[in-house]
Design a protein around this motif. Structure first.
Motif, PDB file in Angstrom:
ATOM      1  N   ALA A  53     -10.122  14.081  11.408  1.00  0.00           N
ATOM      2  CA  ALA A  53     -10.868  12.900  10.971  1.00  0.00           C
ATOM      3  C   ALA A  53     -10.772  12.619   9.471  1.00  0.00           C
ATOM      4  CB  ALA A  53     -12.336  13.027  11.390  1.00  0.00           C
ATOM      5  N   PRO A  54     -10.683  13.635   8.579  1.00  0.00           N
ATOM      6  CA  PRO A  54     -10.581  13.313   7.141  1.00  0.00           C
ATOM      7  C   PRO A  54      -9.413  12.389   6.810  1.00  0.00           C
ATOM      8  CG  PRO A  54     -11.099  15.635   7.407  1.00  0.00           C
ATOM      9  CD  PRO A  54     -10.830  15.085   8.782  1.00  0.00           C
ATOM     10  N   ILE A  55      -8.331  12.466   7.585  1.00  0.00           N
ATOM     11  CA  ILE A  55      -7.179  11.607   7.328  1.00  0.00           C
ATOM     12  C   ILE A  55      -7.534  10.134   7.548  1.00  0.00           C
ATOM     13  CG2 ILE A  55      -4.875  10.983   8.182  1.00  0.00           C
ATOM     14  CD1 ILE A  55      -4.889  13.402   6.416  1.00  0.00           C
ATOM     15  N   GLY A  56      -8.487   9.876   8.445  1.00  0.00           N
ATOM     16  CA  GLY A  56      -8.933   8.501   8.660  1.00  0.00           C
ATOM     17  C   GLY A  56      -9.482   7.893   7.377  1.00  0.00           C
ATOM     18  N   PHE A  57     -10.235   8.698   6.621  1.00  0.00           N
ATOM     19  CA  PHE A  57     -10.790   8.211   5.356  1.00  0.00           C
ATOM     20  C   PHE A  57      -9.703   8.066   4.300  1.00  0.00           C
ATOM     21  CE2 PHE A  57     -14.534   9.898   7.477  1.00  0.00           C
ATOM     22  CZ  PHE A  57     -15.466   8.896   7.223  1.00  0.00           C
ATOM     23  N   VAL A  58      -8.710   8.936   4.334  1.00  0.00           N
ATOM     24  CA  VAL A  58      -7.602   8.824   3.392  1.00  0.00           C
ATOM     25  C   VAL A  58      -6.824   7.541   3.650  1.00  0.00           C
ATOM     26  CG1 VAL A  58      -5.425   9.851   2.639  1.00  0.00           C
ATOM     27  CG2 VAL A  58      -7.396  11.321   3.092  1.00  0.00           C
ATOM     28  N   ILE A  59      -6.533   7.257   4.928  1.00  0.00           N
ATOM     29  CA  ILE A  59      -5.798   6.039   5.285  1.00  0.00           C
ATOM     30  C   ILE A  59      -6.592   4.805   4.873  1.00  0.00           C
ATOM     31  CG2 ILE A  59      -4.966   4.648   7.220  1.00  0.00           C
ATOM     32  CD1 ILE A  59      -4.337   7.272   8.687  1.00  0.00           C
ATOM     33  N   ALA A  60      -7.874   4.795   5.192  1.00  0.00           N
ATOM     34  CA  ALA A  60      -8.711   3.647   4.830  1.00  0.00           C
ATOM     35  C   ALA A  60      -8.751   3.456   3.321  1.00  0.00           C
ATOM     36  CB  ALA A  60     -10.130   3.844   5.375  1.00  0.00           C
ATOM     37  N   SER A  61      -8.842   4.545   2.575  1.00  0.00           N
ATOM     38  CA  SER A  61      -8.899   4.461   1.110  1.00  0.00           C
ATOM     39  C   SER A  61      -7.619   3.860   0.544  1.00  0.00           C
ATOM     40  CB  SER A  61      -9.127   5.849   0.510  1.00  0.00           C
ATOM     41  OG  SER A  61     -10.337   6.405   0.958  1.00  0.00           O
ATOM     42  N   LEU A  62      -6.479   4.286   1.062  1.00  0.00           N
ATOM     43  CA  LEU A  62      -5.202   3.778   0.572  1.00  0.00           C
ATOM     44  C   LEU A  62      -5.049   2.288   0.860  1.00  0.00           C
ATOM     45  CD1 LEU A  62      -2.806   6.721   1.561  1.00  0.00           C
ATOM     46  CD2 LEU A  62      -3.633   6.118  -0.729  1.00  0.00           C
ATOM     47  N   VAL A  63      -5.426   1.886   2.072  1.00  0.00           N
ATOM     48  CA  VAL A  63      -5.317   0.471   2.438  1.00  0.00           C
ATOM     49  C   VAL A  63      -6.217  -0.386   1.545  1.00  0.00           C
ATOM     50  CG1 VAL A  63      -5.799  -1.226   4.253  1.00  0.00           C
ATOM     51  CG2 VAL A  63      -4.658   0.912   4.831  1.00  0.00           C
ATOM     52  N   LEU A  64      -7.440   0.074   1.326  1.00  0.00           N
ATOM     53  CA  LEU A  64      -8.377  -0.708   0.523  1.00  0.00           C
ATOM     54  C   LEU A  64      -8.019  -0.684  -0.961  1.00  0.00           C
ATOM     55  CD1 LEU A  64     -11.808  -0.007   2.207  1.00  0.00           C
ATOM     56  CD2 LEU A  64     -10.068  -1.686   2.728  1.00  0.00           C
ATOM     57  N   LEU A  65      -7.380   0.383  -1.399  1.00  0.00           N
ATOM     58  CA  LEU A  65      -6.939   0.432  -2.791  1.00  0.00           C
ATOM     59  C   LEU A  65      -5.818  -0.582  -3.014  1.00  0.00           C
ATOM     60  CD1 LEU A  65      -7.577   1.941  -5.393  1.00  0.00           C
ATOM     61  CD2 LEU A  65      -5.796   3.596  -4.809  1.00  0.00           C
ATOM     62  N   LEU A  66      -4.898  -0.681  -2.058  1.00  0.00           N
ATOM     63  CA  LEU A  66      -3.838  -1.683  -2.139  1.00  0.00           C
ATOM     64  C   LEU A  66      -4.431  -3.086  -2.109  1.00  0.00           C
ATOM     65  CD1 LEU A  66      -1.203  -0.091   0.254  1.00  0.00           C
ATOM     66  CD2 LEU A  66      -0.884  -0.544  -2.192  1.00  0.00           C
ATOM     67  N   PHE A  67      -5.422  -3.294  -1.249  1.00  0.00           N
ATOM     68  CA  PHE A  67      -6.100  -4.585  -1.202  1.00  0.00           C
ATOM     69  C   PHE A  67      -6.736  -4.906  -2.551  1.00  0.00           C
ATOM     70  CE2 PHE A  67     -10.291  -6.545  -0.969  1.00  0.00           C
ATOM     71  CZ  PHE A  67      -9.969  -7.803  -0.494  1.00  0.00           C
ATOM     72  N   SER A  68      -7.360  -3.920  -3.158  1.00  0.00           N
ATOM     73  CA  SER A  68      -8.085  -4.133  -4.419  1.00  0.00           C
ATOM     74  C   SER A  68      -7.158  -4.557  -5.551  1.00  0.00           C
ATOM     75  CB  SER A  68      -8.836  -2.859  -4.818  1.00  0.00           C
ATOM     76  OG  SER A  68      -9.793  -2.515  -3.848  1.00  0.00           O
ATOM     77  N   ILE A  69      -5.902  -4.109  -5.522  1.00  0.00           N
ATOM     78  CA  ILE A  69      -4.966  -4.453  -6.594  1.00  0.00           C
ATOM     79  C   ILE A  69      -4.770  -5.968  -6.670  1.00  0.00           C
ATOM     80  CG2 ILE A  69      -2.553  -4.271  -7.351  1.00  0.00           C
ATOM     81  CD1 ILE A  69      -2.577  -1.407  -6.190  1.00  0.00           C
ATOM     82  N   GLY A  70      -4.497  -6.599  -5.537  1.00  0.00           N
ATOM     83  CA  GLY A  70      -4.350  -8.048  -5.522  1.00  0.00           C
ATOM     84  C   GLY A  70      -5.675  -8.752  -5.763  1.00  0.00           C
ATOM     85  N   PHE A  71      -6.739  -8.217  -5.206  1.00  0.00           N
ATOM     86  CA  PHE A  71      -8.084  -8.777  -5.364  1.00  0.00           C
ATOM     87  C   PHE A  71      -8.462  -8.831  -6.844  1.00  0.00           C
ATOM     88  CE2 PHE A  71     -12.791  -8.166  -5.195  1.00  0.00           C
ATOM     89  CZ  PHE A  71     -13.132  -9.239  -4.388  1.00  0.00           C
ATOM     90  N   VAL A  72      -8.209  -7.745  -7.565  1.00  0.00           N
ATOM     91  CA  VAL A  72      -8.529  -7.668  -8.993  1.00  0.00           C
ATOM     92  C   VAL A  72      -7.605  -8.569  -9.807  1.00  0.00           C
ATOM     93  CG1 VAL A  72      -8.424  -6.136 -11.004  1.00  0.00           C
ATOM     94  CG2 VAL A  72      -9.603  -5.402  -8.921  1.00  0.00           C
ATOM     95  N   ALA A  73      -6.308  -8.630  -9.423  1.00  0.00           N
ATOM     96  CA  ALA A  73      -5.353  -9.471 -10.155  1.00  0.00           C
ATOM     97  C   ALA A  73      -5.757 -10.941 -10.115  1.00  0.00           C
ATOM     98  CB  ALA A  73      -3.950  -9.299  -9.578  1.00  0.00           C
ATOM     99  N   MET A  74      -6.374 -11.360  -9.035  1.00  0.00           N
ATOM    100  CA  MET A  74      -6.761 -12.759  -8.886  1.00  0.00           C
ATOM    101  C   MET A  74      -8.140 -13.052  -9.485  1.00  0.00           C
ATOM    102  SD  MET A  74      -6.665 -14.958  -5.344  1.00  0.00           S
ATOM    103  CE  MET A  74      -7.221 -16.671  -5.261  1.00  0.00           C
TER     104      MET A  74
END
Length: 469
Positions: A53-74
């Motif tokens: 189960a810890p990998i589920g949180f790692v995957i979610a964190s990576l996806v949301l971090l990638l999302f945040s990059i564009g979110f912050v850029a805009m």
């Protein structure tokens, strides 16, 4: 309560001097660390992929971090509060922006109602554990709702202080628990089995990712507090990155610590006992490692965590309604600012009434507070959140494609990261929907109806947006 409010005009906006730390407190409080550890971890372990189960949180964190990059850029080009609604409107137009606003209100309302069910059950369970009367969960839920109504009506800085204290205490106790577990691990020692592909690919990986994503709901609300931030251009990006890293790292580490404490071979069984109502993974593990006093402290802090969570979502929903009313998408009365508290007071009152009505209906129908209210509503909120972030990532791509002068040669922030985020979010959405019946515990028909609510909101909101001038 005084109802002295003034309408929001071009010059009448919410005000405040929240810094990055205060905004992060508001957002991480919505993520409710102890709530996730006590509620989501047993579900991820027992229904998902067990020790992996810890990998589920790692995957979610990576996806949301990638999302945040564009979110912050805009973010510098979105000069108003409103989070997803504002971003999608700027990138994809008012019509789709209105649809996204509807999805956001559905997602946040769903998770808030779910938390009211959870906190009603948790308070009742605590009172009964210490020999008190066995009262129905709605009584505790409505008592909590009344306190939230008072705090949400007043200036945001009061809520920030309350949330800051609650958050510091719960993070502190969980950090202590993690340290004690690492210093004196369980039967398998400091095992890294959770990160073995043979472990984290077994079972329903999608369930772990789903409940990991649920733990992040509200992190993007950093942008909702734009008007109340001290320096929005710096505060919002810093708070967004900090929220993702803190939430993701904290959850993944604690999830692994519980595997270490219980043992990879026993963690599914222990989690299942919790889901069957025969134990409590969080409190029992705390008792084993911090003793009865530690258990009692965590029990109290779990309640404050749930309260902090529901208060934070109340503030977010009230501000979403406020922003939409200022755009003419909701009744203008919701865009009023209290003359004394400088808060969206009327919007806060409406939000309180909405939550009270929904909780009341569920109580009358006799819905179980954990599986029926919390589980199902968390599922609806997760589908809505992923749909919101996916649409926002597309809006980021379109915005920078149409406004190349704003890209500034930042190919990674404006093109690559948002595109990869879209792929990750599509994969996450598929995982969530393909495992939705496990989340709700209901029939395929009921699960389909619940999962379809955010999509229906998107279509209805888009249709309404197309008719508005």
């Amino acid at each position: 309560m005084s109802t002295d409010t003034t309408p929001s005009t071009g010059a009448e906006r919410l005000q405040g001097r929240l810094g990055p730390v205060a905004v992060v407190f508001m957002v991480v409080a919505a993520a409710a660390p102890l709530t996730v550890i006590g509620g989501n971890l047993p579900l991820a372990f027992g229904m998902g992929n067990g020790a992996g189960a810890p990998i589920g949180f790692v995957i979610a964190s990576l996806v949301l971090l990638l999302f945040s990059i564009g979110f912050v850029a805009m973010t510098p080009y979105v000069p108003e509060a409103g989070a997803f609604f504002s971003y999608v409107t700027l990138g994809l137009g008012r019509r789709l922006g209105t649809g996204v606003a509807a999805v956001a209100l559905i997602a946040y309302t769903a998770i808030q109602v779910g938390i009211y069910g959870y906190i009603g059950w948790a308070i009742g369970d605590t009172v009964a554990f210490y020999g008190g009367p066995d009262l129905p969960w709605p009584l505790y839920a409505f008592a909590t709702l009344a306190i939230v109504a008072v705090l949400g009506y007043r200036h945001i800085e009061l809520s920030a202080k309350v949330l800051g204290v609650a958050l510091a205490l719960e993070i502190g106790i969980v950090a202590l628990l993690d340290l004690v577990i690492v210093a004196d691990p369980g039967p398998a020692g400091l095992t890294l089995t959770s990160f073995d592909p043979a472990t984290f690919t077994q079972g329903a990986v999608g369930i772990s990712v789903l409940f990991a994503l649920t733990g992040f709901i509200g992190f993007e609300a950093t942008a909702v507090f734009r008007d109340e931030a001290r320096d929005p251009e710096r505060t919002i990006p810093r708070a967004t990155y900090a929220a993702v890293l803190i939430i993701g790292g904290f959850y993944a580490l604690t999830c692994w610590a519980f595997v270490v404490a219980i043992g990879p071979d026993q963690v599914v069984e222990v989690a299942q006992r919790t889901l069957d109502g025969e134990g409590n993974m969080l409190l029992d593990t705390t008792d084993d490692n911090l003793g009865r006093l530690g258990r009692d402290i965590v029990n109290v802090l779990l309640l404050t965590s749930l309260f902090a969570c529901v208060l934070s979502f109340h503030n977010v929903i009230a501000r979403y309604q406020f922003a939409l009313a200022g755009k003419g998408l909701l009744p203008q009365r919701l865009a009023e600012v209290h003359a004394t508290h400088r808060s969206p007071a009327f919007s806060s009152i409406v939000q309180t009434v909405t939550a009270a009505v929904i909780v009341g209906v569920l109580a009358v129908l006799g819905v179980d507070p954990l599986v029926g209210v919390f589980g199902s509503m968390a599922g609806v909120a997760t589908v809505g959140m992923v749909l919101l972030m996916l649409t926002t990532s597309v809006a980021v791509l379109v915005f920078f494609a149409r406004n190349r002068e704003h890209s500034g040669g930042r190919l990674w922030q404006t093109r690559i990261a948002p595109a990869v985020a879209c792929v990750g979010l599509l994969g996450s959405l598929w995982l969530v929907l393909s495992n939705f019946t496990l989340v709700t515990g209901g029939s395929a028909t009921v699960s389909t109806v619940l999962a379809a609510i955010p999509f229906a909101g998107l279509l209805a909101g888009t249709a309404v947006g197309g008719r508005l001038r």
